[in-house]
Design an enzyme around this catalytic site. Structure first.
Site, PDB file in Angstrom:
ATOM      1  N   SER A   1     -34.021  13.864   4.360  1.00  0.00           N
ATOM      2  CA  SER A   1     -34.254  12.867   3.322  1.00  0.00           C
ATOM      3  C   SER A   1     -33.271  13.006   2.152  1.00  0.00           C
ATOM      4  O   SER A   1     -32.074  12.794   2.322  1.00  0.00           O
ATOM      5  CB  SER A   1     -35.713  12.954   2.859  1.00  0.00           C
TER       6      SER A   1
ATOM      7  N   ASP B   1     -19.195  11.436   2.514  1.00  0.00           N
ATOM      8  CA  ASP B   1     -18.578  10.106   2.560  1.00  0.00           C
ATOM      9  C   ASP B   1     -17.487   9.941   1.512  1.00  0.00           C
ATOM     10  O   ASP B   1     -16.511   9.213   1.728  1.00  0.00           O
ATOM     11  CB  ASP B   1     -19.642   9.021   2.376  1.00  0.00           C
TER      12      ASP B   1
ATOM     13  N   LYS C   1     -33.809  11.965   8.595  1.00  0.00           N
ATOM     14  CA  LYS C   1     -34.861  11.126   8.013  1.00  0.00           C
ATOM     15  C   LYS C   1     -34.224  10.137   7.042  1.00  0.00           C
ATOM     16  O   LYS C   1     -33.891  10.492   5.914  1.00  0.00           O
ATOM     17  CB  LYS C   1     -35.912  11.963   7.284  1.00  0.00           C
TER      18      LYS C   1
END
Length: 554
Positions: A294, A305, A319
Site C-alpha cells: 500500500s 518512477d 496492494k
C-alpha cells in the site's frame, strides 16, 4: 414465545424493509435498483422469520454481522464492516494513537505476558519488562483471559490509574501506572550504519509518519550522512497523505506522486508534492520486500518512477486498492474499496484481480504476458500488475530447522528472559555480541529442553517412503532408504555447532530487546542483514548507482 429482537438490529432491519417497500412500490426503470430493493426485502423478511420460528434462540446482532461479513468476503480482503464497539480499535490502527500504558502484550506457550514495552511510555517507565507474566489488571485475574480482553483493561482515558500485577521469575510484583495518550512513532530506529550512510526504519504510515521520517533525516544529515537508506520492509502501509509527504522529502514541489481512479468521480484524485524537498540530491536506497504494501509501495514506486532511488530487496505485496471509510447507521462504519492507485509512470501496483475468482474464492494474478510496460522519467522499463519490483533483487534468508525450532518453541525467548534477570545491563546493541562462553551456557541450558525437529532432507526421505509404498516400490528400495536415513539423521548437538552463528544472532536480538526494546532489535540486526549490506554496497559504488537509475542498462 420467542425473545424480543434487540432494538438496534430490529430498527435497522425495519429501515431496510421500509426502503425496500418504497422502492418496490414503483415500476422499476433501473434493474439494479430493483434487484437491490428486492434482496433487501428478502433479507429483512428472512431475519424476521428466523427470529420468530427457529427452534433455538438466536442473537440478531451476531446473525446479521455474520451475514454482512460473509457478503463482504465475496469482494476483497480490504472491504470490512466495523461495528460501533470496534471503531476505537480501528481508529487506533489508522492513527497510531490511543489511551493506555504503551505495551505490546501477547500469549507465549500459554502464558499472557508483556512482549514489548514501548520506550518512553508508562509501562516501560514504571519498570515493566519483556516476559513479565500478567496476573491481574485492576484486581481482575487475567491469567485465563485472552489478550484482547487484557488489552481493553489496560486501555483507558489519559491520566487515569491502573494497577498491574505480574510474575517475574519467582517474584510477584505490583505496578501502579498512570495511563497517557500513546502515540507510537512510525520510525522506531534511525542511525548511522557507517561514517557516511544513514539508515531510517519506517514501520507504519499512521499520523505523523512524514514528520517522523523528516526528523530522522535531518538528524542523520546533522550527523554527517551523505547517503540514505529508507527501509520499508514489512511495512503494511496506512495514510495516503503521509506517503505523499514522505516522497516530498526527496523530490521537488508540484510533482504527482499518486492518482486514485474509481467508479465515481468524487473518488478520483491526484496527489502532488506540496513543499520544497528536504534533500533532492542525496543518494537514496529504498528497501522493500513481499510484506511492503500500500503506502509503502507508493513511496517506493514513486521514487523509482522518478529515478530518485534505487530499490533493493524483493517484489512488494501488490496492494493498489484504495479504501474509504463510510458511516452507517448506529455509529457503525464500512471500510470499502473505492478506487485503485496509479503511480507517476501510470502503472497500477495491484497484483490480484478480485473481480474474477477461482472455484476456491481466490482472486487471480495477472499473467506475465498481460502485464503492461511503462517508463520511468529516465526511460527505464517498469511493469504494472505485480507490485513494485526492486532494481536489485536479494534472495530471502532461510533459517536452519534447529533455529526455527528454538525460536518457535520460545527457548531463545526464555533464555533471554532468564539472562536479563541476572544482568542489569549490556553494551550498546551494535557492540553487544553473544560470546562463546555465553553460547556455551545456552547449549548447557538446552540439555533438558525439548526442541526436536525434522530437517528438510529427512522430510524429503519421509515423503519418498510414502510415495514408494503407494506405488509398490518400497520393498525394492527399503534397504537403501534405511541406509540413507541413517546417513542423514540429524544430530542436535552437531547442528548447534554447524549453525552456531545463526543461533547466536537470534540470541543477540532477543537479549538486546530486554534492554533496548524495539529500536535495539533493529540496531542489533544491522550488521547481519544481507539486504542492508547490498544497499550499502550500491551506495558506495557511485557508477553502479548511477547506471542502475539510467535507461542505458535496459
Amino acid at each position: 414465545m420467542h425473545k424480543l429482537i434487540q432494538n438496534k438490529v430490529f430498527l435497522g432491519i425495519l429501515a431496510l424493509l421500509g426502503t425496500a417497500v418504497i422502492l418496490l412500490s414503483f415500476q422499476p426503470k433501473n434493474d439494479k435498483l430493483f434487484s437491490i430493493a428486492k434482496n433487501l426485502d428478502i433479507f429483512a423478511s428472512l431475519v424476521r422469520e428466523l427470529d420468530s420460528y427457529y427452534v433455538d434462540e438466536i442473537d440478531p446482532d451476531d446473525l446479521v454481522t455474520v451475514g454482512i461479513n460473509a457478503m463482504l468476503a465475496e469482494l476483497d480482503p480490504y472491504t470490512e464492516y466495523i461495528p460501533e464497539e470496534e471503531f476505537d480499535d480501528f481508529r487506533m490502527m489508522t492513527t497510531g494513537e490511543y489511551g493506555g500504558v504503551g505495551a505490546l502484550i501477547g500469549n507465549r506457550t500459554g502464558t499472557n505476558m508483556i512482549l514489548m514495552p514501548y520506550k518512553g511510555f508508562p509501562a516501560q517507565e514504571s519498570g515493566l519488562r519483556v516476559a513479565d507474566e500478567l496476573l491481574k489488571v485492576d484486581g481482575v485475574d487475567v491469567v485465563e483471559k485472552n489478550t484482547s480482553e487484557i488489552s481493553e483493561l489496560l486501555k483507558g482515558p489519559a491520566n487515569t490509574e491502573v494497577e498491574v500485577v505480574v510474575k517475574r521469575g519467582e517474584e510477584t510484583l505490583s505496578f501502579n501506572l498512570t495511563r497517557k495518550k500513546i502515540v507510537i512513532s512510525n520510525v522506531p530506529y534511525h542511525g548511522m550504519v557507517d561514517e557516511e550512510t544513514g539508515y531510517i526504519k519506517l514501520t507504519d504510515f499512521t499520523t505523523n509518519a512524514s514528520k517522523d521520517v523528516g526528523m530522522a533525516l535531518q538528524d542523520l544529515k546533522n550527523a554527517g550522512a551523505k547517503k540514505i537508506i529508507l527501509d520499508v520492509r514489512d511495512n503494511p502501509g496506512g495514510i495516503l497523505n503521509e506517503a505523499v509527504d514522505i516522497v516530498n522529502l526527496f523530490i521537488p514541489k508540484g510533482r504527482e506522486v499518486v492518482k486514485t481512479i474509481g467508479k465515481l468521480e468524487n473518488v478520483n484524485a491526484e496527489y502532488k508534492t506540496r513543499f520544497s524537498p528536504m534533500d533532492k540530491d542525496i543518494p537514496l536506497v529504498v528497501m522493500i520486500n513481499e510484506r511492503s504494501a500500500s503506502a509503502s509501495e507508493i513511496v517506493a514506486g514513486a521514487l523509482q518512477d522518478y529515478d530518485r532511488a534505487v530499490l533493493v530487496g524483493r517484489k512488494s505485496f501488490g496492494k493498489g486498492l484504495v479504501q474509504s471509510t463510510i458511516p452507517l447507521s448506529y455509529n457503525s462504519q464500512v471500510k470499502l474499496t473505492t478506487a485503485k492507485y496509479y503511480i507517476p509512470s501510470g502503472r497500477c501496483i495491484q497484483a490480484i484481480d478480485y473481480s474474477t475468482k477461482d472455484e476456491d474464492g481466490n482472486g487471480s494474478y495477472v499473467a506475465d504476458s498481460l502485464r503492461k510496460e511503462f517508463k520511468t522519467r529516465n526511460g527505464r522499463t517498469v511493469f504494472d500488475g505485480a507490485g513494485i519490483e526492486p532494481d536489485i533483487e536479494v534472495d530471502s534468508r532461510s533459517f536452519a530447522p534447529i533455529t526455527y525450532s528454538l525460536v518457535t518453541r520460545s527457548l531463545i525467548f526464555d533464555f533471554a528472559s532468564e539472562f536479563s534477570l541476572k544482568h542489569d545491563s549490556i553494551p550498546d546493541p551494535r557492540k553487544f555480541e553473544v560470546s562463546d562462553e555465553l553460547y556455551g551456557q545456552f547449549v548447557d541450558w538446552l540439555q533438558d529442553k525439548e526442541y526436536d525437529y525434522t530437517t528438510r532432507v529427512e522430510k524429503t526421505i519421509e515423503d519418498l517412503e510414502k510415495y514408494a509404498e503407494r506405488e509398490k516400490y518400497f520393498e525394492d528400495i527399503k534397504d537403501e532408504l534405511a541406509s540413507l536415513k541413517i546417513s542423514v539423521s540429524h544430530s542436535k548437538e552437531q547442528d548447534l555447532i554447524t549453525f552456531e552463528d545463526e543461533i547466536k544472532n537470534a540470541l543477540k536480538d532477543e537479549i538486546v530487546s530486554r534492554y533496548y526494546y524495539q529500536g535495539g532489535i533493529i540496531a542489533a540486526s544491522l550488521d547481519d542483514d544481507p539486504e542492508l549490506l547490498q544497499a550499502m554496497e550500491i551506495l558506495e559504488d557511485t557508477n553502479h548507482y548511477d547506471l542502475t537509475l539510467s535507461s542505458k542498462k535496459d
